[in-house]
Motif scaffolding. Sequence first.
Motif, PDB file in Angstrom:
ATOM      1  N   ASN A  30       0.555  -1.377  -0.095  1.00  0.00           N
ATOM      2  CA  ASN A  30       0.073  -0.121   0.076  1.00  0.00           C
ATOM      3  C   ASN A  30       0.843   1.413   0.050  1.00  0.00           C
ATOM      4  O   ASN A  30       0.322   2.285   0.228  1.00  0.00           O
ATOM      5  N   TRP A  53      -0.880   4.675  -5.072  1.00  0.00           N
ATOM      6  CA  TRP A  53      -0.663   3.920  -3.973  1.00  0.00           C
ATOM      7  C   TRP A  53      -1.950   4.178  -3.138  1.00  0.00           C
ATOM      8  O   TRP A  53      -2.310   2.896  -2.459  1.00  0.00           O
ATOM      9  N   ARG A  54      -2.819   5.291  -2.874  1.00  0.00           N
ATOM     10  CA  ARG A  54      -4.007   5.299  -2.355  1.00  0.00           C
ATOM     11  C   ARG A  54      -5.146   4.918  -3.041  1.00  0.00           C
ATOM     12  O   ARG A  54      -6.461   5.046  -2.494  1.00  0.00           O
ATOM     13  N   SER A  74      -5.788  -3.464  -0.652  1.00  0.00           N
ATOM     14  CA  SER A  74      -4.545  -3.705   0.084  1.00  0.00           C
ATOM     15  C   SER A  74      -4.545  -4.749   0.960  1.00  0.00           C
ATOM     16  O   SER A  74      -3.536  -5.378   1.431  1.00  0.00           O
TER      17      SER A  74
END
Length: 124
Positions: A30, A53-54, A74
């Motif tokens: 993540n 990534w988010r 994630s």
Amino acid sequence: QVQLQESGGGLVQAGNSLRLSCAASGLTFNTYGMGWFRRAPGRERELVVGISWRGSSTYYADSVNGRFTISRDSAKNTVYLQMNSLKPEDTAVYYCALNTGGSAAGYVPNYNYWGQGTQVTVSS
């Protein structure tokens, strides 16, 4: 050691759907963006979709925008590519890729690790 393992490819008729999965290991999942590339016969590898990534930022190539959707889980260290309304020109080997270079999901040089690929064949 980073490992990316794709699955879900296959042979489908035009107009149908497939979902590809990419399980990542050997990294803190993540904290990295992810993407999917593809290489069609006789063509260079191209970035198809990317996700930050988010998950708040995404990139879609014009050729797939509105038909493909990238998502990530994630909890499972997995990124998905939902492909709808498939066309024969989507036929390619699809590669999962790791973005280690920065936040821009559509910047190709950011991607530095790839899986082995999974074949997607769309018949007309």
